[in-house]
Design a protein around this motif. Sequence first.
Motif, PDB file in Angstrom:
ATOM      1  N   ASN A  99     -10.911  48.783  10.028  1.00 20.82           N
ATOM      2  CA  ASN A  99     -11.224  49.362  11.339  1.00 20.82           C
ATOM      3  C   ASN A  99     -11.663  50.825  11.230  1.00 20.82           C
ATOM      4  OD1 ASN A  99     -10.388  46.860  12.223  1.00 20.82           O
ATOM      5  ND2 ASN A  99      -9.057  47.645  13.829  1.00 20.82           N
ATOM      6  N   PRO A 100     -10.889  51.695  10.593  1.00 18.40           N
ATOM      7  CA  PRO A 100     -11.324  53.096  10.509  1.00 18.40           C
ATOM      8  C   PRO A 100     -12.592  53.281   9.675  1.00 18.40           C
ATOM      9  CG  PRO A 100      -9.000  52.880   9.917  1.00 18.40           C
ATOM     10  CD  PRO A 100      -9.542  51.511  10.025  1.00 18.40           C
ATOM     11  N   LEU A 101     -12.704  52.558   8.562  1.00 14.56           N
ATOM     12  CA  LEU A 101     -13.855  52.766   7.687  1.00 14.56           C
ATOM     13  C   LEU A 101     -15.158  52.325   8.352  1.00 14.56           C
ATOM     14  CD1 LEU A 101     -12.337  51.730   4.225  1.00 14.56           C
ATOM     15  CD2 LEU A 101     -12.910  54.032   5.017  1.00 14.56           C
ATOM     16  N   THR A 102     -15.146  51.176   9.009  1.00 19.38           N
ATOM     17  CA  THR A 102     -16.369  50.745   9.695  1.00 19.38           C
ATOM     18  C   THR A 102     -16.684  51.667  10.869  1.00 19.38           C
ATOM     19  OG1 THR A 102     -15.096  49.155  11.016  1.00 19.38           O
ATOM     20  CG2 THR A 102     -16.189  48.321   9.027  1.00 19.38           C
ATOM     21  N   ALA A 103     -15.635  52.191  11.526  1.00 20.20           N
ATOM     22  CA  ALA A 103     -15.860  53.124  12.632  1.00 20.20           C
ATOM     23  C   ALA A 103     -16.482  54.421  12.124  1.00 20.20           C
ATOM     24  CB  ALA A 103     -14.539  53.411  13.353  1.00 20.20           C
ATOM     25  N   LEU A 104     -16.015  54.905  10.982  1.00 20.92           N
ATOM     26  CA  LEU A 104     -16.538  56.158  10.437  1.00 20.92           C
ATOM     27  C   LEU A 104     -17.994  56.027  10.002  1.00 20.92           C
ATOM     28  CD1 LEU A 104     -13.518  57.427   8.309  1.00 20.92           C
ATOM     29  CD2 LEU A 104     -14.474  58.499  10.355  1.00 20.92           C
ATOM     30  N   PHE A 105     -18.336  54.864   9.423  1.00 30.64           N
ATOM     31  CA  PHE A 105     -19.682  54.702   8.870  1.00 30.64           C
ATOM     32  C   PHE A 105     -20.596  53.876   9.771  1.00 30.64           C
ATOM     33  CE2 PHE A 105     -16.977  55.674   5.218  1.00 30.64           C
ATOM     34  CZ  PHE A 105     -17.676  56.736   4.669  1.00 30.64           C
ATOM     35  N   CYS A 121     -20.796  50.724  10.745  1.00 27.42           N
ATOM     36  CA  CYS A 121     -21.362  49.567  10.064  1.00 27.42           C
ATOM     37  C   CYS A 121     -20.517  48.323  10.296  1.00 27.42           C
ATOM     38  CB  CYS A 121     -21.479  49.833   8.560  1.00 27.42           C
ATOM     39  SG  CYS A 121     -19.895  50.105   7.735  1.00 27.42           S
ATOM     40  N   THR A 122     -21.041  47.198   9.882  1.00 25.10           N
ATOM     41  CA  THR A 122     -20.294  45.946   9.939  1.00 25.10           C
ATOM     42  C   THR A 122     -19.267  45.923   8.808  1.00 25.10           C
ATOM     43  OG1 THR A 122     -21.851  44.833   8.473  1.00 25.10           O
ATOM     44  CG2 THR A 122     -22.315  44.734  10.855  1.00 25.10           C
ATOM     45  N   ASN A 123     -18.436  44.883   8.806  1.00 24.16           N
ATOM     46  CA  ASN A 123     -17.458  44.735   7.724  1.00 24.16           C
ATOM     47  C   ASN A 123     -18.141  44.698   6.350  1.00 24.16           C
ATOM     48  OD1 ASN A 123     -15.173  44.630   9.388  1.00 24.16           O
ATOM     49  ND2 ASN A 123     -15.416  42.448   9.747  1.00 24.16           N
ATOM     50  N   GLY A 124     -19.290  43.995   6.293  1.00 24.04           N
ATOM     51  CA  GLY A 124     -19.994  43.894   5.025  1.00 24.04           C
ATOM     52  C   GLY A 124     -20.508  45.221   4.509  1.00 24.04           C
ATOM     53  N   GLY A 125     -20.788  46.156   5.419  1.00 24.96           N
ATOM     54  CA  GLY A 125     -21.246  47.472   5.001  1.00 24.96           C
ATOM     55  C   GLY A 125     -20.230  48.190   4.142  1.00 24.96           C
ATOM     56  N   PHE A 147     -15.872  37.641   4.182  1.00 27.67           N
ATOM     57  CA  PHE A 147     -16.009  36.384   4.920  1.00 27.67           C
ATOM     58  C   PHE A 147     -16.555  36.658   6.325  1.00 27.67           C
ATOM     59  CE2 PHE A 147     -14.348  32.997   7.681  1.00 27.67           C
ATOM     60  CZ  PHE A 147     -14.807  31.876   7.000  1.00 27.67           C
ATOM     61  N   ASN A 148     -16.154  37.823   6.890  1.00 27.59           N
ATOM     62  CA  ASN A 148     -16.615  38.229   8.227  1.00 27.59           C
ATOM     63  C   ASN A 148     -17.587  39.397   8.124  1.00 27.59           C
ATOM     64  OD1 ASN A 148     -14.725  36.531  10.031  1.00 27.59           O
ATOM     65  ND2 ASN A 148     -13.297  37.534   8.642  1.00 27.59           N
ATOM     66  N   ARG A 149     -18.462  39.361   7.103  1.00 29.75           N
ATOM     67  CA  ARG A 149     -19.285  40.528   6.777  1.00 29.75           C
ATOM     68  C   ARG A 149     -20.245  40.925   7.891  1.00 29.75           C
ATOM     69  NH1 ARG A 149     -20.544  37.293   2.618  1.00 29.75           N
ATOM     70  NH2 ARG A 149     -20.169  38.959   1.089  1.00 29.75           N
ATOM     71  N   LEU A 150     -20.642  40.009   8.751  1.00 30.96           N
ATOM     72  CA  LEU A 150     -21.601  40.335   9.805  1.00 30.96           C
ATOM     73  C   LEU A 150     -20.939  40.850  11.076  1.00 30.96           C
ATOM     74  CD1 LEU A 150     -24.134  37.362   9.457  1.00 30.96           C
ATOM     75  CD2 LEU A 150     -24.241  39.648   8.425  1.00 30.96           C
ATOM     76  N   ASN A 151     -19.603  40.810  11.125  1.00 33.44           N
ATOM     77  CA  ASN A 151     -18.882  41.188  12.342  1.00 33.44           C
ATOM     78  C   ASN A 151     -18.783  42.702  12.497  1.00 33.44           C
ATOM     79  OD1 ASN A 151     -18.495  38.467  12.526  1.00 33.44           O
ATOM     80  ND2 ASN A 151     -16.264  38.544  12.635  1.00 33.44           N
ATOM     81  N   ARG A 152     -18.920  43.151  13.738  1.00 31.78           N
ATOM     82  CA  ARG A 152     -18.537  44.512  14.118  1.00 31.78           C
ATOM     83  C   ARG A 152     -17.111  44.432  14.640  1.00 31.78           C
ATOM     84  NH1 ARG A 152     -22.463  47.069  18.386  1.00 31.78           N
ATOM     85  NH2 ARG A 152     -21.367  48.982  17.769  1.00 31.78           N
ATOM     86  N   ASN A 153     -16.202  45.199  14.054  1.00 33.13           N
ATOM     87  CA  ASN A 153     -14.832  45.117  14.563  1.00 33.13           C
ATOM     88  C   ASN A 153     -14.642  46.008  15.781  1.00 33.13           C
ATOM     89  OD1 ASN A 153     -13.599  47.738  13.811  1.00 33.13           O
ATOM     90  ND2 ASN A 153     -13.970  47.041  11.716  1.00 33.13           N
ATOM     91  N   SER A 154     -13.542  45.789  16.467  1.00 35.28           N
ATOM     92  CA  SER A 154     -13.351  46.395  17.784  1.00 35.28           C
ATOM     93  C   SER A 154     -13.305  47.919  17.744  1.00 35.28           C
ATOM     94  CB  SER A 154     -12.069  45.862  18.437  1.00 35.28           C
ATOM     95  OG  SER A 154     -10.938  46.137  17.624  1.00 35.28           O
ATOM     96  N   MET A 155     -12.707  48.505  16.697  1.00 38.92           N
ATOM     97  CA  MET A 155     -12.622  49.967  16.649  1.00 38.92           C
ATOM     98  C   MET A 155     -13.999  50.593  16.466  1.00 38.92           C
ATOM     99  SD  MET A 155     -10.121  52.426  14.368  1.00 38.92           S
ATOM    100  CE  MET A 155      -8.666  51.590  14.985  1.00 38.92           C
ATOM    101  N   GLU A 156     -14.844  49.980  15.651  1.00 38.64           N
ATOM    102  CA  GLU A 156     -16.204  50.495  15.463  1.00 38.64           C
ATOM    103  C   GLU A 156     -16.973  50.453  16.777  1.00 38.64           C
ATOM    104  OE1 GLU A 156     -20.331  50.540  15.136  1.00 38.64           O
ATOM    105  OE2 GLU A 156     -19.368  48.565  15.269  1.00 38.64           O
ATOM    106  N   VAL A 157     -16.817  49.356  17.528  1.00 34.58           N
ATOM    107  CA  VAL A 157     -17.484  49.230  18.826  1.00 34.58           C
ATOM    108  C   VAL A 157     -16.944  50.273  19.797  1.00 34.58           C
ATOM    109  CG1 VAL A 157     -17.849  47.732  20.833  1.00 34.58           C
ATOM    110  CG2 VAL A 157     -18.019  46.793  18.515  1.00 34.58           C
ATOM    111  N   ASP A 158     -15.620  50.435  19.828  1.00 40.22           N
ATOM    112  CA  ASP A 158     -15.011  51.397  20.761  1.00 40.22           C
ATOM    113  C   ASP A 158     -15.467  52.824  20.463  1.00 40.22           C
ATOM    114  OD1 ASP A 158     -13.670  49.447  22.183  1.00 40.22           O
ATOM    115  OD2 ASP A 158     -11.786  49.675  21.091  1.00 40.22           O
ATOM    116  N   VAL A 159     -15.522  53.199  19.196  1.00 42.11           N
ATOM    117  CA  VAL A 159     -15.980  54.539  18.844  1.00 42.11           C
ATOM    118  C   VAL A 159     -17.435  54.721  19.270  1.00 42.11           C
ATOM    119  CG1 VAL A 159     -16.579  56.068  16.913  1.00 42.11           C
ATOM    120  CG2 VAL A 159     -14.345  54.955  16.972  1.00 42.11           C
TER     121      VAL A 159
END
Length: 339
Positions: A222-228, A230-234, A277-289
């Motif tokens: 959650n924090p890493l995708t929010a900071l960058f 990106c999706t989980n795969g990123g 496995f969920n590499r294309l997903n945007r997680n909720s914290m990244e979306v919220d940020v």
Amino acid sequence: MVEGIHVLGAGAIGLLHAHHVRTCANVAVTLLLRPAALREFERCNRTLTVTDNTGSESRSTLNAEPAHNSTFERIETLLVSTKAHETQTALAPLLPRLIRPPSSPSNPSVILLIQNGALGVYDHLLSTFPSPSEGGPRFLLSMTTHGVTLRERFLASHAGKGVTVVGDPLEGETPCHVGQHRVDEVLSLLQQLKGLNVGVVSPFRELRRQLLMKLMINASMNPLTALFSCTNGGIADSILGQSLISQVCSELASIIGDDLSMDTAAMKAETVRVAQFNRLNRNSMEVDVSKGRDLELDYIVGYLCKLGERKGLHTPVLKFLMDAVRLKLETVRENKIIH
């Protein structure tokens, strides 16, 4: 016997479970709604529609009340599916309806937490409510893997069927706690929801392990995708991203490694596996940020920091992630992002 439940947090997960309580268990359900949502629900004739992956529809008629009105009758059973950081504020006006007089605590309310960060929320609420012996509620914790989204405000699409698991954090403690009959009634009700594949996890330490496993993954991704942004795969498909995950897991291993019987390498491997496995997903914290919204950070990363503090451990990596995500949110809100 459970005669009715109230639902606080009428998002996709809350509405899905409310619908199944009404249709499978034939129990009255009351949604606790904000004024705008209450008006919209009235326009829908207080009807909730749920579609599945075949396109078939099922409807249920539910009751509704203002979420911030404490003058209604007491609440016997409350399902909470708000965002973790919104829970305390949302519950505040309901406290008079959830706390019994200390002189007659034998029939307590039961609060079911079905939300991200449930362990952190539960830990916080223990300091908000009196104990069950003093009139406070009993709690149940749960997690779900059902995939559901809202196509319209009261039209839910249940595209991915999973399971919902629930457990009693006071299970097995002695002496037997006040209100165990109420907990057993709610657990019995939930097991009637065949369309949701509800299971009771016993002993509770196994459910706690599952919740910690989910927390472990969220605390990295959650924090890493929010900071960058990106999706989980990123993160998970990158060598540098995996190195960052390893640094987070090194700290997590000292905090919850014994609970999960996992070392740093095992934690990293599982986090990377799930994220890929969920590499294309945007997680909720990244979306919220990205939208400048409040975050569940305190109940995910912050809760793990608290666990570390209780063990006398320093958590510089986790605290850095929290500060960095907060700074990223601040820059988004103040429109300081350079494109």
